[in-house]
Design a protein around this motif. Structure first.
Motif, short mmCIF file in Angstrom:
data_model
loop_
_atom_site.label_atom_id
_atom_site.label_comp_id
_atom_site.label_asym_id
_atom_site.label_seq_id
_atom_site.Cartn_x
_atom_site.Cartn_y
_atom_site.Cartn_z
N LEU A 1 64.48 26.94 46.00
CA LEU A 1 65.99 26.22 45.93
C LEU A 1 65.99 25.15 46.59
N HIS A 2 66.86 24.57 45.71
CA HIS A 2 66.35 22.68 46.78
C HIS A 2 67.98 22.46 46.27
N ASP A 3 68.68 21.60 47.89
CA ASP A 3 69.49 21.17 47.73
C ASP A 3 69.52 20.02 49.27
N ASP A 4 68.99 19.11 49.36
CA ASP A 4 69.04 18.68 50.50
C ASP A 4 70.53 17.86 50.88
N ALA A 5 71.94 18.22 50.54
CA ALA A 5 72.79 17.78 50.82
C ALA A 5 73.84 18.38 51.73
N ILE A 6 73.76 18.05 52.64
CA ILE A 6 74.25 18.43 53.71
C ILE A 6 75.83 19.16 54.23
N PHE B 1 80.46 30.95 48.37
CA PHE B 1 81.40 30.99 49.32
C PHE B 1 80.03 31.63 50.36
N TYR B 2 78.56 31.21 50.25
CA TYR B 2 77.87 31.07 51.58
C TYR B 2 77.56 30.53 52.42
N LEU B 3 78.47 29.36 52.06
CA LEU B 3 78.74 28.72 53.35
C LEU B 3 79.75 28.79 54.73
N THR B 4 79.98 28.30 55.76
CA THR B 4 80.95 29.34 57.16
C THR B 4 81.40 27.35 57.37
N GLU B 5 82.52 27.26 58.30
CA GLU B 5 82.07 25.81 59.26
C GLU B 5 81.53 25.98 60.06
N ALA B 6 80.51 26.77 60.61
CA ALA B 6 79.51 26.56 61.13
C ALA B 6 79.29 25.45 61.09
N ASP B 7 78.64 25.82 59.21
CA ASP B 7 77.49 25.11 58.62
C ASP B 7 77.74 23.70 58.23
N VAL B 8 78.73 22.58 58.34
CA VAL B 8 79.21 21.66 58.19
C VAL B 8 79.29 21.11 59.64
N GLY B 9 78.41 19.86 58.27
CA GLY B 9 77.17 18.88 59.15
C GLY B 9 75.91 18.90 59.80
N LYS B 10 76.00 20.06 59.49
CA LYS B 10 75.23 20.71 60.08
C LYS B 10 73.53 20.90 59.68
N ARG B 11 73.53 21.77 58.67
CA ARG B 11 72.97 22.82 57.72
C ARG B 11 73.00 22.17 56.42
N ARG C 1 72.98 22.51 52.28
CA ARG C 1 73.42 23.29 51.79
C ARG C 1 72.27 24.91 51.07
N SER C 2 71.32 24.12 50.81
CA SER C 2 70.16 25.40 51.18
C SER C 2 69.70 25.84 51.95
N GLN D 1 71.26 34.41 52.23
CA GLN D 1 72.23 35.15 51.15
C GLN D 1 71.72 35.81 49.80
N LEU D 2 71.36 34.58 48.99
CA LEU D 2 70.87 34.09 47.34
C LEU D 2 69.39 35.64 47.57
N GLY D 3 68.73 35.87 48.42
CA GLY D 3 67.54 36.35 48.19
C GLY D 3 67.72 37.89 48.12
N LYS D 4 69.25 38.07 48.92
CA LYS D 4 69.24 39.25 49.16
C LYS D 4 69.80 40.14 47.74
N LEU D 5 70.42 38.91 46.70
CA LEU D 5 71.26 39.81 45.80
C LEU D 5 70.39 40.60 45.00
N ASN D 6 69.49 40.36 44.66
CA ASN D 6 67.96 40.31 43.80
C ASN D 6 67.07 41.14 44.73
N PRO D 7 66.48 42.32 45.27
CA PRO D 7 65.41 42.13 46.12
C PRO D 7 64.06 42.42 44.78
#
Length: 99
Positions: free
Chosen positions: A1-6, A16-26, A28-29, A35-41
């Motif tokens: 997974l590669h997405d360096d955008a904040i 839908f995996y993003l939350t308001e708590a992530d805005v400006g702090k983390r 997107r990756s 959560q993406l890893g949990k979709l298919n073991p």
């Protein structure tokens, strides 16, 4: 997974995996990788920071790229198809409400 955008507030409506708590702090990756890893073991999901490289792409079995220029899409598509065996390549983007 590669997405360096904040994460931005506008991203909350598209990922839908993003939350308001992530805005400006983390990135997107960072906010999505667990959560993406949990979709298919049976699928290994890892995160990469920094620019993409041929060595990194060559280590993948499938590559999905979005939000890239046409030149970048062509470059990575040709690179993936030239491998033996070929690396699966998917270009995905949306434009506007109906995509």
């Amino acid at each position: 997974l590669h997405d360096d955008a904040i994460v931005e507030a506008r991203d909350l409506g598209a990922n839908f995996y993003l939350t308001e708590a992530d805005v400006g702090k983390r990135t997107r990756s960072e906010a999505s990788v667990v959560q993406l890893g949990k979709l298919n073991p049976y699928v290994s999901v890892s995160m990469h920071r920094g620019p993409l490289s041929e060595d990194l792409i060559a280590s993948c079995s499938v590559v999905v790229i979005s939000e890239s220029s046409q030149a970048e899409l062509i470059r990575w598509n040709e690179f993936c198809r030239a491998r033996a065996p070929a690396i699966g390549f998917i270009a995905a983007d949306t434009w506007g409400l109906a995509g």
